[in-house]
Design a protein around this motif. Sequence first.
Motif, PDB file in Angstrom:
ATOM      1  N   PHE A  75      11.497  -5.139  11.463  1.00 26.87           N
ATOM      2  CA  PHE A  75      12.466  -4.773  10.435  1.00 26.87           C
ATOM      3  C   PHE A  75      13.014  -3.373  10.654  1.00 26.87           C
ATOM      4  CE2 PHE A  75      13.153  -7.794   7.027  1.00 26.87           C
ATOM      5  CZ  PHE A  75      12.273  -8.788   7.372  1.00 26.87           C
ATOM      6  N   PHE A  97       6.694   7.031   1.088  1.00 29.32           N
ATOM      7  CA  PHE A  97       6.668   5.600   0.785  1.00 29.32           C
ATOM      8  C   PHE A  97       6.303   4.796   2.039  1.00 29.32           C
ATOM      9  CE2 PHE A  97       9.169   1.622   0.506  1.00 29.32           C
ATOM     10  CZ  PHE A  97       8.616   1.099  -0.647  1.00 29.32           C
ATOM     11  N   GLY A  98       6.990   5.108   3.140  1.00 24.79           N
ATOM     12  CA  GLY A  98       6.706   4.417   4.395  1.00 24.79           C
ATOM     13  C   GLY A  98       5.306   4.702   4.906  1.00 24.79           C
ATOM     14  N   LEU A  99       4.910   5.977   4.838  1.00 32.97           N
ATOM     15  CA  LEU A  99       3.578   6.354   5.318  1.00 32.97           C
ATOM     16  C   LEU A  99       2.489   5.634   4.533  1.00 32.97           C
ATOM     17  CD1 LEU A  99       3.829  10.190   5.982  1.00 32.97           C
ATOM     18  CD2 LEU A  99       3.411   8.383   7.634  1.00 32.97           C
ATOM     19  N   ILE A 132       0.776  -4.597  -1.496  1.00 32.80           N
ATOM     20  CA  ILE A 132       0.076  -4.241  -0.261  1.00 32.80           C
ATOM     21  C   ILE A 132      -0.897  -3.096  -0.536  1.00 32.80           C
ATOM     22  CG2 ILE A 132       0.365  -3.222   2.018  1.00 32.80           C
ATOM     23  CD1 ILE A 132       1.549  -5.795   2.285  1.00 32.80           C
ATOM     24  N   LEU A 171       7.843 -16.168   9.038  1.00 33.16           N
ATOM     25  CA  LEU A 171       8.980 -15.283   9.251  1.00 33.16           C
ATOM     26  C   LEU A 171      10.291 -15.892   8.802  1.00 33.16           C
ATOM     27  CD1 LEU A 171       8.002 -14.056  12.780  1.00 33.16           C
ATOM     28  CD2 LEU A 171       7.799 -12.856  10.623  1.00 33.16           C
ATOM     29  N   ILE A 184       8.591  -2.549   7.967  1.00 33.58           N
ATOM     30  CA  ILE A 184       9.430  -2.061   6.860  1.00 33.58           C
ATOM     31  C   ILE A 184       9.052  -0.622   6.525  1.00 33.58           C
ATOM     32  CG2 ILE A 184       9.919  -2.310   4.411  1.00 33.58           C
ATOM     33  CD1 ILE A 184       9.913  -5.277   4.740  1.00 33.58           C
ATOM     34  N   GLY A 185       7.738  -0.360   6.491  1.00 35.11           N
ATOM     35  CA  GLY A 185       7.282   0.997   6.236  1.00 35.11           C
ATOM     36  C   GLY A 185       7.782   1.961   7.297  1.00 35.11           C
ATOM     37  N   LEU A 186       7.737   1.476   8.533  1.00 38.26           N
ATOM     38  CA  LEU A 186       8.226   2.268   9.657  1.00 38.26           C
ATOM     39  C   LEU A 186       9.693   2.612   9.476  1.00 38.26           C
ATOM     40  CD1 LEU A 186       6.739   3.031  12.167  1.00 38.26           C
ATOM     41  CD2 LEU A 186       7.724   1.068  13.304  1.00 38.26           C
ATOM     42  N   ILE A 220       8.152  -9.336  14.093  1.00 39.13           N
ATOM     43  CA  ILE A 220       9.531  -9.283  13.648  1.00 39.13           C
ATOM     44  C   ILE A 220       9.770  -7.846  13.219  1.00 39.13           C
ATOM     45  CG2 ILE A 220       9.102  -9.939  11.260  1.00 39.13           C
ATOM     46  CD1 ILE A 220      11.453 -11.873  11.596  1.00 39.13           C
ATOM     47  N   ILE A 276      11.310  -4.371  -1.741  1.00 35.25           N
ATOM     48  CA  ILE A 276      10.325  -3.792  -0.830  1.00 35.25           C
ATOM     49  C   ILE A 276       9.317  -2.970  -1.609  1.00 35.25           C
ATOM     50  CG2 ILE A 276      10.081  -2.148   1.060  1.00 35.25           C
ATOM     51  CD1 ILE A 276      12.749  -3.196   2.097  1.00 35.25           C
ATOM     52  N   LEU A 284      15.242 -13.085   2.158  1.00 29.46           N
ATOM     53  CA  LEU A 284      16.078 -11.891   2.343  1.00 29.46           C
ATOM     54  C   LEU A 284      17.539 -12.254   2.091  1.00 29.46           C
ATOM     55  CD1 LEU A 284      16.524  -8.963   3.462  1.00 29.46           C
ATOM     56  CD2 LEU A 284      16.773 -10.005   5.685  1.00 29.46           C
ATOM     57  N   ILE A 290       2.679   2.697   3.043  1.00 30.58           N
ATOM     58  CA  ILE A 290       2.616   1.288   3.450  1.00 30.58           C
ATOM     59  C   ILE A 290       1.891   1.163   4.790  1.00 30.58           C
ATOM     60  CG2 ILE A 290       3.977  -0.710   4.098  1.00 30.58           C
ATOM     61  CD1 ILE A 290       6.161   0.279   2.306  1.00 30.58           C
ATOM     62  N   VAL A 291       2.358   1.966   5.766  1.00 33.88           N
ATOM     63  CA  VAL A 291       1.767   1.860   7.103  1.00 33.88           C
ATOM     64  C   VAL A 291       0.291   2.256   7.052  1.00 33.88           C
ATOM     65  CG1 VAL A 291       1.841   2.782   9.430  1.00 33.88           C
ATOM     66  CG2 VAL A 291       3.961   2.240   8.263  1.00 33.88           C
ATOM     67  N   VAL A 326       5.130  -7.651   8.911  1.00 34.55           N
ATOM     68  CA  VAL A 326       6.475  -7.407   8.388  1.00 34.55           C
ATOM     69  C   VAL A 326       6.495  -6.106   7.591  1.00 34.55           C
ATOM     70  CG1 VAL A 326       8.128  -8.204   6.675  1.00 34.55           C
ATOM     71  CG2 VAL A 326       7.237  -9.796   8.341  1.00 34.55           C
ATOM     72  N   MET A 327       5.489  -5.903   6.759  1.00 33.98           N
ATOM     73  CA  MET A 327       5.473  -4.717   5.910  1.00 33.98           C
ATOM     74  C   MET A 327       5.296  -3.446   6.736  1.00 33.98           C
ATOM     75  SD  MET A 327       6.329  -5.017   2.959  1.00 33.98           S
ATOM     76  CE  MET A 327       5.874  -3.561   2.057  1.00 33.98           C
ATOM     77  N   VAL A 328       4.508  -3.511   7.816  1.00 34.11           N
ATOM     78  CA  VAL A 328       4.344  -2.306   8.638  1.00 34.11           C
ATOM     79  C   VAL A 328       5.688  -1.880   9.208  1.00 34.11           C
ATOM     80  CG1 VAL A 328       3.546  -1.578  10.898  1.00 34.11           C
ATOM     81  CG2 VAL A 328       1.933  -2.380   9.258  1.00 34.11           C
ATOM     82  N   LEU A 337      20.247  -5.083   9.083  1.00 40.02           N
ATOM     83  CA  LEU A 337      20.016  -6.292   8.291  1.00 40.02           C
ATOM     84  C   LEU A 337      20.814  -7.469   8.831  1.00 40.02           C
ATOM     85  CD1 LEU A 337      19.905  -5.427   4.525  1.00 40.02           C
ATOM     86  CD2 LEU A 337      18.074  -6.095   6.046  1.00 40.02           C
ATOM     87  N   LEU A 382      -1.916  -0.405   5.479  1.00 40.41           N
ATOM     88  CA  LEU A 382      -2.063  -1.605   6.297  1.00 40.41           C
ATOM     89  C   LEU A 382      -2.944  -1.348   7.503  1.00 40.41           C
ATOM     90  CD1 LEU A 382       1.451  -3.120   5.989  1.00 40.41           C
ATOM     91  CD2 LEU A 382      -0.698  -4.228   5.440  1.00 40.41           C
TER      92      LEU A 382
END
Lengths: 347, 294
Positions: free
Chosen positions: B37, A314-316, A264, A125, B100-102, B35, A257, A132, A318-319, B96-98, B222, A322
């Motif tokens: 985001f 886009f978000g959906l 991903i 992290l 960010i996607g959220l 974490i 991202i 970042l 990724i989630v 982290v990516m989840v 951020l 995963l």
Amino acid sequence: MRIGDFKQSYAADEAVFRSGTVRVWLALLFAALAVFPFLAGPYLLYMADLTGVAIVAAVGLNILIGAAGQISLGHAAFVGIGAYTSAILTTRLGLPFLVCLPLSGLSAAFFGVIVGAPSMRMKGLYLCIATLAAQVIFDFIFVHWTPVTGGIRGINVPPPDIFGLKLDTEFKFYFVTVPIVILAVSAARNLFRTRVGRAFIAIRDRDISAELMGINLFQYKLYAFATSSFFAGVAGCLQVYLLKIVTPEHFPLHESIRYLAMIIVGGLGSVLGSIFGAIFMTMVPEALQSGLALFQGLDDKLMSYLFPLQTVVFGLLIVGFLVFEPHGLAEIWRRIKDYFRLWPFEH
Amino acid sequence: MDILLQLIVSGIAVGGVYALIALGFVLIYKATSIINFATGEFMMIGAYFFYTFMVMIGLPPIPSFLLVMFSSALLGLFIERAILRYMLGQPTISIVMVTIGLSSILMGLAEIIWSTDFKSFPPLFPRAPIIIGDIIVRSNLFWGFVAAMAAVILFALLFKYAKVGVAMRATAGDQMAAFSMGINVRSMFTVAWSLGAIAAALGGVIIGNIGGIQPTLGGIGLKIFPVVILGGLDSIAGAVVGGFIVGLVENIAGGYLDPYVGGGVKDLAPFVVLVLILLVKPYGLFGKEDIERL
């Protein structure tokens, strides 16, 4: 008999191609790539070029994250460094495209090493947030160092020429993009057959064990950052010549991202996955747009929902990937392939 | 000198709000090692909830405020149950990516539901600026600071004395031990997400009250990273101290350097500080150092 992963010799295990059939398919793919530009219109070719840029960048990011296990939220910044390097070298010094290409890779690699240097002291992290910070700082430099980067107005770049041949259309540019993509992909694929690539994987899997086995962690982490940024820089150079302009808007955090999303969705640690992911994530917004356009007659406001809808999808994606398919499209592809390879048996 | 004092005071005022949002972040990180985001988007959604209850439905401020807390707690609970629960034990990058996607989903939904137009709350506090000596503080900023500090203190007390707070601390310290002492670790995760969402949403209401709301408000989230890294990812005291430091740094750096580089220093300065801190003290001021064994 055809069963799962059965190999009878080391040579078979180390082979680039698993069987002769792969070669045939690969030849067919190359043939298709060669024929494609003669059939497609400028829009499709533009999309193909854009996808090519994305593939090079995504393959680079996947080396860093998927193979070496070092998270980076600053990939777009490196693409940006490559882009600005080639734009500045072309407009100020008049260097030709083929010289700019490796130089922008090298300059991105140089900054990659600087950004990667803290990776000695932190990981996970904390490293993620350090990169970042790099993204935010480079973004600021792109916007505010006006004498060099042209500020928010950016730099206009003339179309590239190779040995006197002007690459001013998508059609001509395609024949530069595709070889570079093929080169990048095969370089990445072969990286994992070398000591360096194996060391990356060892570091990802258990860094302390890797160190005990004689891998200099710091050195190899920096190699990972340098390699990944080199790919990013090359992608940046291609992007500048494709869009013929570079502005800070091309490299925000969101772009980093997007590259993360590509690997991903495609599959972490898989070169093929990066390709799938890059194609998929470049095509989805376009598909959504044309999908909405079909229903445009029903509701005038529909098109105004396009951008938020793209954000949500886009978000959906990724989630969803995963949660349901953590190994990405590459894993789905593998299952499909295995199904046909083993058919009519199940195992 | 007057300018410096003015900058310090507004820095402290903003820092208090940052501390509250950072608290929402630390609560989640401490209990679940995730974490988040999407903290900035939790904040933005909280501000929109408040707008919906107060302006669109027309409720008085205090019931709206309570409803915001309730609905953001539900949001946190839902997200934990529906998504994050399946991510336990996944690699850092996936988690982290989840989130960010959220954050992307929440931002897109906010744009669809409330449109991208700029919105502001009706005045909640008397408009007259607060004057302390020679320094003038905008009333929204002042009352925002007071509210944020009150919330931070409440959360700290809850964590220290309430049963649920003690259970959360136990879970954060050692999940296995907490589990064997009869603490329901899973429900602690849910509680942490709900509390985190509440803290972020309160911060969002305060920030929205100071500067209006837009779907991009979550971008402020951020800045939470410099705040929490500075204090240490898992320290509540760190979140508060980090909040004030970042508030001060960005105001002072912005006030003095902006004229030379043409703006934007406010957003950059916290990250420069962040890099410096990470180089010197990788685990922040109060963070717990990870000791790894094979």
